[in-house]
Design an enzyme around this catalytic site. Structure first.
Site, PDB file in Angstrom:
ATOM      1  N   LYS A   1       0.870  -1.178   0.000  1.00  0.00           N
ATOM      2  CA  LYS A   1       0.000   0.000   0.000  1.00  0.00           C
ATOM      3  C   LYS A   1       0.900   1.219   0.000  1.00  0.00           C
ATOM      4  O   LYS A   1       2.053   1.153   0.437  1.00  0.00           O
ATOM      5  CB  LYS A   1      -0.889   0.011   1.259  1.00  0.00           C
ATOM      6  CG  LYS A   1      -2.141   0.843   1.120  1.00  0.00           C
ATOM      7  CD  LYS A   1      -3.264   0.087   0.428  1.00  0.00           C
ATOM      8  CE  LYS A   1      -4.458   0.968   0.166  1.00  0.00           C
ATOM      9  NZ  LYS A   1      -5.603   0.183  -0.348  1.00  0.00           N
TER      10      LYS A   1
ATOM     11  N   ASP B   1      -7.116   4.315  -4.433  1.00  0.00           N
ATOM     12  CA  ASP B   1      -7.746   4.127  -3.113  1.00  0.00           C
ATOM     13  C   ASP B   1      -8.382   5.479  -2.797  1.00  0.00           C
ATOM     14  O   ASP B   1      -8.643   6.278  -3.726  1.00  0.00           O
ATOM     15  CB  ASP B   1      -6.712   3.710  -2.061  1.00  0.00           C
ATOM     16  CG  ASP B   1      -7.359   3.239  -0.752  1.00  0.00           C
ATOM     17  OD1 ASP B   1      -7.901   2.127  -0.720  1.00  0.00           O
ATOM     18  OD2 ASP B   1      -7.360   4.007   0.241  1.00  0.00           O
TER      19      ASP B   1
HETATM   20  P1  NDP Z   1     -13.057   7.584  -2.409  1.00  0.00           P
HETATM   21  O1  NDP Z   1     -12.019   8.588  -2.187  1.00  0.00           O
HETATM   22  O2  NDP Z   1     -13.608   7.384  -3.780  1.00  0.00           O
HETATM   23  O3  NDP Z   1     -14.299   7.830  -1.427  1.00  0.00           O
HETATM   24  C1  NDP Z   1     -14.128   7.855  -0.048  1.00  0.00           C
HETATM   25  C2  NDP Z   1     -15.459   8.211   0.590  1.00  0.00           C
HETATM   26  O4  NDP Z   1     -15.338   8.075   1.995  1.00  0.00           O
HETATM   27  C3  NDP Z   1     -15.878   9.659   0.343  1.00  0.00           C
HETATM   28  O5  NDP Z   1     -17.258   9.755   0.358  1.00  0.00           O
HETATM   29  C4  NDP Z   1     -15.252  10.375   1.544  1.00  0.00           C
HETATM   30  O6  NDP Z   1     -15.870  11.610   1.873  1.00  0.00           O
HETATM   31  C5  NDP Z   1     -15.500   9.338   2.634  1.00  0.00           C
HETATM   32  N1  NDP Z   1     -14.503   9.496   3.696  1.00  0.00           N
HETATM   33  C6  NDP Z   1     -13.154   9.436   3.577  1.00  0.00           C
HETATM   34  N2  NDP Z   1     -12.565   9.670   4.766  1.00  0.00           N
HETATM   35  C7  NDP Z   1     -13.571   9.872   5.641  1.00  0.00           C
HETATM   36  C8  NDP Z   1     -13.618  10.147   7.025  1.00  0.00           C
HETATM   37  N3  NDP Z   1     -12.498  10.249   7.751  1.00  0.00           N
HETATM   38  N4  NDP Z   1     -14.842  10.291   7.609  1.00  0.00           N
HETATM   39  C9  NDP Z   1     -15.983  10.187   6.883  1.00  0.00           C
HETATM   40  N5  NDP Z   1     -15.997   9.935   5.578  1.00  0.00           N
HETATM   41  C10 NDP Z   1     -14.808   9.769   4.958  1.00  0.00           C
HETATM   42  O7  NDP Z   1     -12.434   6.186  -1.847  1.00  0.00           O
HETATM   43  P2  NDP Z   1     -12.897   4.712  -2.168  1.00  0.00           P
HETATM   44  O8  NDP Z   1     -14.363   4.652  -2.348  1.00  0.00           O
HETATM   45  O9  NDP Z   1     -12.009   4.188  -3.214  1.00  0.00           O
HETATM   46  O10 NDP Z   1     -12.478   3.962  -0.818  1.00  0.00           O
HETATM   47  C11 NDP Z   1     -13.371   3.817   0.290  1.00  0.00           C
HETATM   48  C12 NDP Z   1     -12.901   2.685   1.179  1.00  0.00           C
HETATM   49  O11 NDP Z   1     -12.844   1.471   0.426  1.00  0.00           O
HETATM   50  C13 NDP Z   1     -11.509   2.866   1.779  1.00  0.00           C
HETATM   51  O12 NDP Z   1     -11.476   2.224   3.047  1.00  0.00           O
HETATM   52  C14 NDP Z   1     -10.625   2.073   0.819  1.00  0.00           C
HETATM   53  O13 NDP Z   1      -9.421   1.657   1.407  1.00  0.00           O
HETATM   54  C15 NDP Z   1     -11.542   0.885   0.517  1.00  0.00           C
HETATM   55  N6  NDP Z   1     -11.252   0.152  -0.702  1.00  0.00           N
HETATM   56  C16 NDP Z   1     -11.223   0.778  -1.919  1.00  0.00           C
HETATM   57  C17 NDP Z   1     -10.980   0.043  -3.053  1.00  0.00           C
HETATM   58  C18 NDP Z   1     -11.035   0.645  -4.417  1.00  0.00           C
HETATM   59  O14 NDP Z   1     -10.979  -0.135  -5.398  1.00  0.00           O
HETATM   60  N7  NDP Z   1     -11.195   1.942  -4.574  1.00  0.00           N
HETATM   61  C19 NDP Z   1     -10.642  -1.398  -2.982  1.00  0.00           C
HETATM   62  C20 NDP Z   1     -10.800  -1.968  -1.669  1.00  0.00           C
HETATM   63  C21 NDP Z   1     -11.060  -1.204  -0.585  1.00  0.00           C
HETATM   64  P3  NDP Z   1     -15.148  12.990   1.481  1.00  0.00           P
HETATM   65  O15 NDP Z   1     -15.274  13.071  -0.013  1.00  0.00           O
HETATM   66  O16 NDP Z   1     -15.878  14.028   2.225  1.00  0.00           O
HETATM   67  O17 NDP Z   1     -13.705  12.848   1.925  1.00  0.00           O
END
Ligand code: NDP
Length: 450
Positions: free
Chosen positions: A130, A170
């Site tokens: 990562k 991510d």
């Molecule tokens: P994005 O950046 O596309 O979206 C993240 C979302 O989570 C946004 O809505 C963001 O809100 C919210 N968020 C982030 N940090 C916080 C926080 N501290 N408190 C509240 N809301 C928060 O990321 P992904 O959708 O890609 O990833 C989401 C999760 O899935 C993560 O845990 C990631 O590690 C996991 N994941 C992702 C994969 C992928 O293929 N993308 C694969 C496997 C796991 P805001 O916009 O306001 O920050």
């Protein structure tokens, strides 16, 4: 009185905490895995003699580097970047890059550690890694993000390669950032190489990669419900987040006849009492992916949608909770509230979204709980398929990749049953941890002392 497993676990964790002080996310991720695998591990003395647990909890290497770039106003900014190459027993290092101000070594170590076992569960040849930076893309112009990505790649390129380490996206790293990173790598080496996944379809990406984590999470959930003679059809689902994982989990849940009643971002959550419809989903997609706006805007423009500032969606009555935002976003209070309101399944789209006490509470209440390393493995699985297509210089159709994704999620579900069956029930956390760990441990044994 403590049993021998508890004593072993405490001693192991004491040592790990001593060696990795202040890395609380990493401690949490390791403790969950070690707690699951220890009973099985202690029955197999060959693993203990080879010190597999000690070796698998120590990263192969961590690199950290300075990233210097310029804002549109010509101000010089310094960020810190990392790549944690945790374990490449099963294949080249593989894992996403995260851009978020809260990124630090502890967070990236926990994510890379989880990635080892997630990648193992997919059955594909991928090790765990990562990386990322403490850079906040919010409020930055496209040009600023581009300059940052180029500056990051000027350092990161030394450590990656299509047979060495293949990053992906991510939090904070989506299609835009992947394009900038890839283009910078290509111009530095003057060659096209499948060195990053999550690429656009136009230049070597895979069909369904964008949707894969969210879709895969819903496929896993359907497998879990089918196993108890039920299905997603008609179920109400509270989803957190509104990023890549949340949006495509919502899309697939709608296609499977479920009712999505919440979404969120870091400013609060929206309640959609009648359930999200396709037109509203499209609105959120454009709002988040193109306009980079806030989820409150969805409530401001849609009468039937209510916004709750600075709150999380876990107080809303639902059948299934799907945390798809970030780590430790669902604590014990949230878990108790979900339980009181009748939740019967938790399916993690995010990595480690439950605090340890929330996870323990759900286990005590025998609530179905799919851990992220199983249920969100669809993203990295399709990344693995993207690598295969790049190597073969071919592109599979959307139907072909989706079929493979469904097959991989069903296979991961099967491994959870195989290793997690306990007194007529399935402990998915234990099943995923043991199943993922075993393949890595067996291969490490086969390699000898390296
Ligand atoms: P994005 O950046 O596309 O979206 C993240 C979302 O989570 C946004 O809505 C963001 O809100 C919210 N968020 C982030 N940090 C916080 C926080 N501290 N408190 C509240 N809301 C928060 O990321 P992904 O959708 O890609 O990833 C989401 C999760 O899935 C993560 O845990 C990631 O590690 C996991 N994941 C992702 C994969 C992928 O293929 N993308 C694969 C496997 C796991 P805001 O916009 O306001 O920050």
């Amino acid at each position: 009185m403590k049993n021998s497993h508890q004593t072993e676990l405490e001693q192991f964790m004491l040592q790990l905490r001593r060696q990795n002080p202040d890395e609380i996310h990493f401690h949490q991720a390791v403790e969950e895995v070690v707690e699951s695998v220890l009973p099985w591990y202690l029955q197999h003395d060959e693993y203990r003699r080879a010190r597999i647990l000690e070796r698998v909890t120590e990263p192969d290497r961590i690199v950290s580097f300075r990233i210097t770039w310029e804002t549109d106003a010509r101000e010089v900014v310094v960020n810190r970047g990392w790549r944690v190459q945790f374990n490449h027993t099963l294949g080249p290092y593989k894992g996403g890059l995260r851009f978020h101000p809260a990124v630090n070594q502890s967070v990236l170590k926990f994510l890379a550690f989880e990635q080892i076992f997630k990648n193992s569960l997919t059955g594909l040849p991928m090790g765990g890694a990562k990386g990322g930076a403490d850079f906040d893309p919010k409020g930055k112009s496209d040009r600023e993000v581009m300059r940052f990505c180029q500056a990051l790649m000027l350092e990161l390129h030394r450590y990656i390669g299509e047979d060495v380490d293949i990053p992906a996206g991510d939090i904070g790293v989506g299609a835009r950032e992947i394009s900038y990173l890839f283009a910078q790598y290509m111009r530095m080496y003057n060659r096209w190489a499948g060195v990053i996944t999550g690429k656009s379809l136009a230049y070597g990406g895979s069909a369904v990669r964008t949707q894969a984590t969210g879709y895969g999470c819903v496929y896993f959930c359907e497998n879990m419900l089918n196993h108890i003679g039920d299905s997603l059809s008609g179920k109400s689902i509270a989803i957190s987040g509104s990023g890549n994982v949340a949006i495509y989990a919502a899309e697939k849940a709608l296609q499977m006849g479920a009712k999505v009643i919440t979404l969120s971002d870091s400013s609060g959550f929206v309640l959609i009492p009648d359930g999200l419809n396709e037109e509203q989903l499209k609105y959120v997609q454009v709002l988040k992916e193109e306009r980079r706006g806030r989820i409150s805007d969805f409530a401001n423009t849609h009468k039937a949608v209510e916004f709750f500032e600075s709150a999380r969606p876990w107080s809303v009555p639902c059948d299934i909770a799907m945390p798809c935002a970030t780590e430790n976003e669902l604590d014990l209070n949230d878990a108790q509230s979900l339980h009181k309101n009748g939740v019967f399944a938790i399916c993690e789209g995010a990595n480690m979204p439950l605090t340890a006490d929330a996870a323990r509470f759900f286990a005590e209440k025998e609530i179905l709980h799919a851990p992220g390393k199983a249920s969100n493995a669809g993203g990295v699985a399709v990344s693995g398929l993207e690598q295969s297509q790049n190597s073969l210089r071919i592109s599979w159709s959307r139907e072909e990749v989706d079929k493979r994704l469904q097959g991989i999620m069903a296979d991961i579900h099967q491994q959870c049953i195989q290793y997690g069956a306990q007194q007529g029930q399935v402990n998915y956390v234990a099943g995923a941890n043991i199943g993922g760990f075993k393949r890595v441990a067996d291969t490490m044994l086969a390699y000898g002392i390296v």
